[in-house]
Design a protein around this motif. Sequence first.
Motif, PDB file in Angstrom:
ATOM      1  N   GLN A   1       0.805  -1.215   0.000  1.00  0.00           N
ATOM      2  CA  GLN A   1       0.000   0.000   0.000  1.00  0.00           C
ATOM      3  C   GLN A   1       0.845   1.276   0.000  1.00  0.00           C
ATOM      4  OE1 GLN A   1      -3.052   1.224  -0.288  1.00  0.00           O
ATOM      5  NE2 GLN A   1      -3.901  -0.769  -0.877  1.00  0.00           N
ATOM      6  N   LYS A   2       2.113   1.182   0.359  1.00  0.00           N
ATOM      7  CA  LYS A   2       2.976   2.351   0.253  1.00  0.00           C
ATOM      8  C   LYS A   2       3.147   2.758  -1.206  1.00  0.00           C
ATOM      9  CE  LYS A   2       5.629   1.398   4.460  1.00  0.00           C
ATOM     10  NZ  LYS A   2       6.972   1.081   5.020  1.00  0.00           N
ATOM     11  N   VAL A   3       3.063   1.774  -2.091  1.00  0.00           N
ATOM     12  CA  VAL A   3       3.128   2.038  -3.529  1.00  0.00           C
ATOM     13  C   VAL A   3       1.738   2.321  -4.078  1.00  0.00           C
ATOM     14  CG1 VAL A   3       3.718   1.070  -5.791  1.00  0.00           C
ATOM     15  CG2 VAL A   3       5.183   0.610  -3.813  1.00  0.00           C
ATOM     16  N   LEU A   4       0.769   1.505  -3.687  1.00  0.00           N
ATOM     17  CA  LEU A   4      -0.579   1.592  -4.250  1.00  0.00           C
ATOM     18  C   LEU A   4      -1.290   2.882  -3.837  1.00  0.00           C
ATOM     19  CD1 LEU A   4      -1.727  -2.091  -3.646  1.00  0.00           C
ATOM     20  CD2 LEU A   4      -0.780  -1.110  -5.745  1.00  0.00           C
ATOM     21  N   GLN A   5      -1.174   3.267  -2.584  1.00  0.00           N
ATOM     22  CA  GLN A   5      -1.816   4.482  -2.071  1.00  0.00           C
ATOM     23  C   GLN A   5      -3.309   4.528  -2.378  1.00  0.00           C
ATOM     24  OE1 GLN A   5       0.542   8.182  -2.632  1.00  0.00           O
ATOM     25  NE2 GLN A   5       2.054   6.892  -3.655  1.00  0.00           N
ATOM     26  N   ASN A   6      -3.934   3.350  -2.366  1.00  0.00           N
ATOM     27  CA  ASN A   6      -5.367   3.273  -2.649  1.00  0.00           C
ATOM     28  C   ASN A   6      -5.889   1.976  -2.038  1.00  0.00           C
ATOM     29  OD1 ASN A   6      -7.955   2.968  -3.766  1.00  0.00           O
ATOM     30  ND2 ASN A   6      -7.383   4.032  -5.652  1.00  0.00           N
ATOM     31  N   GLU A   7      -6.667   2.077  -0.983  1.00  0.00           N
ATOM     32  CA  GLU A   7      -7.119   0.886  -0.264  1.00  0.00           C
ATOM     33  C   GLU A   7      -8.088   0.032  -1.071  1.00  0.00           C
ATOM     34  OE1 GLU A   7      -8.585   2.043   3.537  1.00  0.00           O
ATOM     35  OE2 GLU A   7      -6.591   2.594   4.307  1.00  0.00           O
ATOM     36  N   ASN A   8      -8.619   0.563  -2.164  1.00  0.00           N
ATOM     37  CA  ASN A   8      -9.495  -0.229  -3.028  1.00  0.00           C
ATOM     38  C   ASN A   8      -8.702  -1.142  -3.959  1.00  0.00           C
ATOM     39  OD1 ASN A   8     -11.383   2.633  -2.936  1.00  0.00           O
ATOM     40  ND2 ASN A   8     -12.322   0.672  -2.416  1.00  0.00           N
ATOM     41  N   VAL A   9      -7.407  -0.921  -4.075  1.00  0.00           N
ATOM     42  CA  VAL A   9      -6.578  -1.680  -5.015  1.00  0.00           C
ATOM     43  C   VAL A   9      -5.831  -2.784  -4.273  1.00  0.00           C
ATOM     44  CG1 VAL A   9      -4.717  -1.572  -6.705  1.00  0.00           C
ATOM     45  CG2 VAL A   9      -6.345   0.324  -6.519  1.00  0.00           C
ATOM     46  N   ASP A  10      -6.063  -4.034  -4.694  1.00  0.00           N
ATOM     47  CA  ASP A  10      -5.360  -5.177  -4.115  1.00  0.00           C
ATOM     48  C   ASP A  10      -3.911  -5.234  -4.566  1.00  0.00           C
ATOM     49  OD1 ASP A  10      -7.529  -6.134  -2.678  1.00  0.00           O
ATOM     50  OD2 ASP A  10      -8.110  -7.623  -4.206  1.00  0.00           O
ATOM     51  N   ALA A  11      -3.689  -4.966  -5.847  1.00  0.00           N
ATOM     52  CA  ALA A  11      -2.327  -5.131  -6.365  1.00  0.00           C
ATOM     53  C   ALA A  11      -2.181  -4.498  -7.742  1.00  0.00           C
ATOM     54  CB  ALA A  11      -1.961  -6.617  -6.457  1.00  0.00           C
ATOM     55  N   ILE A  12      -0.972  -4.045  -8.013  1.00  0.00           N
ATOM     56  CA  ILE A  12      -0.525  -3.812  -9.386  1.00  0.00           C
ATOM     57  C   ILE A  12      -0.025  -5.154  -9.902  1.00  0.00           C
ATOM     58  CG2 ILE A  12       1.340  -2.815 -10.768  1.00  0.00           C
ATOM     59  CD1 ILE A  12       1.114  -0.298  -9.020  1.00  0.00           C
ATOM     60  N   VAL A  13      -0.430  -5.524 -11.103  1.00  0.00           N
ATOM     61  CA  VAL A  13      -0.048  -6.817 -11.685  1.00  0.00           C
ATOM     62  C   VAL A  13       0.366  -6.611 -13.139  1.00  0.00           C
ATOM     63  CG1 VAL A  13      -1.497  -8.221 -10.159  1.00  0.00           C
ATOM     64  CG2 VAL A  13      -2.485  -7.273 -12.257  1.00  0.00           C
ATOM     65  N   TRP A  14       0.988  -7.636 -13.691  1.00  0.00           N
ATOM     66  CA  TRP A  14       1.248  -7.680 -15.133  1.00  0.00           C
ATOM     67  C   TRP A  14       0.345  -8.757 -15.716  1.00  0.00           C
ATOM     68  CZ3 TRP A  14       7.253  -7.306 -16.323  1.00  0.00           C
ATOM     69  CH2 TRP A  14       7.725  -6.059 -15.881  1.00  0.00           C
ATOM     70  N   VAL A  15      -0.738  -8.342 -16.354  1.00  0.00           N
ATOM     71  CA  VAL A  15      -1.672  -9.307 -16.960  1.00  0.00           C
ATOM     72  C   VAL A  15      -1.273  -9.592 -18.402  1.00  0.00           C
ATOM     73  CG1 VAL A  15      -4.066  -9.825 -17.539  1.00  0.00           C
ATOM     74  CG2 VAL A  15      -3.542  -8.556 -15.440  1.00  0.00           C
ATOM     75  N   LYS A  16      -1.098  -8.563 -19.198  1.00  0.00           N
ATOM     76  CA  LYS A  16      -0.691  -8.738 -20.593  1.00  0.00           C
ATOM     77  C   LYS A  16       0.799  -9.018 -20.666  1.00  0.00           C
ATOM     78  CE  LYS A  16      -0.757  -8.260 -25.176  1.00  0.00           C
ATOM     79  NZ  LYS A  16      -1.534  -9.100 -26.100  1.00  0.00           N
ATOM     80  N   PRO A  17       1.219 -10.151 -21.203  1.00  0.00           N
ATOM     81  CA  PRO A  17       2.653 -10.433 -21.321  1.00  0.00           C
ATOM     82  C   PRO A  17       3.311  -9.507 -22.347  1.00  0.00           C
ATOM     83  CG  PRO A  17       1.310 -12.432 -21.530  1.00  0.00           C
ATOM     84  CD  PRO A  17       0.393 -11.261 -21.670  1.00  0.00           C
ATOM     85  N   GLY A  18       4.179  -8.637 -21.886  1.00  0.00           N
ATOM     86  CA  GLY A  18       4.844  -7.709 -22.783  1.00  0.00           C
ATOM     87  C   GLY A  18       5.605  -8.440 -23.872  1.00  0.00           C
ATOM     88  N   GLY A  19       5.434  -7.994 -25.101  1.00  0.00           N
ATOM     89  CA  GLY A  19       6.092  -8.630 -26.236  1.00  0.00           C
ATOM     90  C   GLY A  19       5.129  -9.323 -27.161  1.00  0.00           C
ATOM     91  N   GLU A  20       3.935  -9.618 -26.667  1.00  0.00           N
ATOM     92  CA  GLU A  20       2.915 -10.230 -27.522  1.00  0.00           C
ATOM     93  C   GLU A  20       2.108  -9.122 -28.186  1.00  0.00           C
ATOM     94  OE1 GLU A  20       0.661 -13.113 -25.377  1.00  0.00           O
ATOM     95  OE2 GLU A  20       2.427 -14.304 -24.853  1.00  0.00           O
ATOM     96  N   SER A  21       1.992  -9.176 -29.479  1.00  0.00           N
ATOM     97  CA  SER A  21       1.342  -8.130 -30.259  1.00  0.00           C
ATOM     98  C   SER A  21      -0.137  -8.008 -29.918  1.00  0.00           C
ATOM     99  CB  SER A  21       1.490  -8.427 -31.758  1.00  0.00           C
ATOM    100  OG  SER A  21       0.788  -7.484 -32.540  1.00  0.00           O
ATOM    101  N   ASP A  22      -0.649  -6.772 -30.031  1.00  0.00           N
ATOM    102  CA  ASP A  22      -2.085  -6.530 -29.868  1.00  0.00           C
ATOM    103  C   ASP A  22      -2.865  -6.883 -31.126  1.00  0.00           C
ATOM    104  OD1 ASP A  22      -1.877  -5.472 -27.247  1.00  0.00           O
ATOM    105  OD2 ASP A  22      -1.232  -3.550 -28.067  1.00  0.00           O
ATOM    106  N   GLY A  23      -2.190  -6.988 -32.239  1.00  0.00           N
ATOM    107  CA  GLY A  23      -2.851  -7.262 -33.507  1.00  0.00           C
ATOM    108  C   GLY A  23      -2.107  -6.579 -34.645  1.00  0.00           C
ATOM    109  N   GLU A  24      -2.583  -6.779 -35.838  1.00  0.00           N
ATOM    110  CA  GLU A  24      -1.956  -6.190 -37.019  1.00  0.00           C
ATOM    111  C   GLU A  24      -2.418  -4.743 -37.168  1.00  0.00           C
ATOM    112  OE1 GLU A  24      -1.252  -9.741 -40.127  1.00  0.00           O
ATOM    113  OE2 GLU A  24      -3.365  -9.504 -39.564  1.00  0.00           O
ATOM    114  N   CYS A  25      -2.047  -3.933 -36.194  1.00  0.00           N
ATOM    115  CA  CYS A  25      -2.526  -2.552 -36.136  1.00  0.00           C
ATOM    116  C   CYS A  25      -1.579  -1.752 -35.254  1.00  0.00           C
ATOM    117  CB  CYS A  25      -3.955  -2.504 -35.566  1.00  0.00           C
ATOM    118  SG  CYS A  25      -4.223  -3.510 -34.074  1.00  0.00           S
ATOM    119  N   GLY A  26      -1.721  -0.440 -35.327  1.00  0.00           N
ATOM    120  CA  GLY A  26      -0.918   0.436 -34.492  1.00  0.00           C
ATOM    121  C   GLY A  26       0.431   0.774 -35.105  1.00  0.00           C
TER     122      GLY A  26
END
Length: 398
Positions: A345-370
């Motif tokens: 919580q020293k990082v989160l500073q928000n009691e509604n937030v359980d955690a910062i997480v990495w859900v999307k694996p960095g490096g995997e494309s979002d699609g043929e766009c952008g």
Amino acid sequence: MRAALTLLAALSAAGTGASVTASPLGPPKPPKVGASDINPFAGKKLFANPKWAAKLDDTYKSFVQKNDKANAAVVRKVQKTGSFVWVTSRSGLSEIDDAIRSARDEQRRTGQKQIVGLVLYNLPDRDCSAGESAGELSSRNDGLRIYKEQFVKPYAQKLAAAKDLQFAVVLEPDSLGNAVTNMGVEFCAQAVPTYREGIAFAIKSLQLENVALYVDAAHGGWLGWADNLPLAAKEFATVLSIANTGNTSSGKNATIRGFSTNVSNYNPYITSNSTHPRDPYTEWSPSYDESHYASSLSPYLTELGLPAHFIVDQGRVALPGARAEWGEWCNVEPAGFGHTPTADQKVLQNENVDAIVWVKPGGESDGECGLAGAPKAGAWFGGYVEMLVKNADASVKA
């Protein structure tokens, strides 16, 4: 996978004026459907997926060949960072078995309790408004029955058999966001009843003591506008109501831990003038970063008896000025790995937030766009992941 609001929704919401605070909602409160207030991430390490780590070996070698020792060292830290495992098809159910084996090995080796992050993502007619991540099932071809019987049920059975591990499961990214803002898209309007029933079934099926469920709540740039906040809470309440139509096998109400936000998107967790200034397109939104989105949505959830707990994806964060509008969601450049997963919580500073997480694996494309030359959704995008490393948050480089 689409992770942005429609232009129509953005314009209508932006027209409401300055930031507002949540006001009490009219309907009486239903019985609370939230689970325990114990944060499932507290005292645990988010499981670091060795399959994803292996993909980063080429990234490491690329920096070594360039004699870039600093960024090569960052890659090694990223490879040890916890991230979620995506289960997106019936054949992909074996990913759960692999994750369980690896997490058990890590738990035995280190003595540190693991929490295994999983994404359940295979609804019929998936990604109805963009189609970059269209899945294997169609509601026109018996997709909902197949989803329930051949995907959700075995998914739940695998987690039930691994009582020695804690799981955090994100349910169907983007789906209910489309239900809130994209009913004007014919395909979405037809798909939403299937989305609701499918997610409700998943909730009922995963009522396990070792599983914390997080229903996906899109992100602040999509559902966080003042006009959309009460509509989002109402949609979530509708799905929980469906999940509790009739009794679960235990005779108790189905519960969820809370909601996931910013999955596969690029919004910062918190903005400040010194570290990550607000982008101009956030001016009229009370949810100008993901921490404020959690705070803005929470009163509406609480009023409807829903749990106001969140996990926030910071697997990738856009650098200030990278986007002209929130609607830019595909392979955004420049971006970097965000803050390392934490429940502090020293990082989160928000009691509604359980955690910062990495859900999307960095490096995997979002699609043929952008970006020119971007591969299909989920395919490895080597040059892109090198950029994420170079622009990684200070907590990753520490």
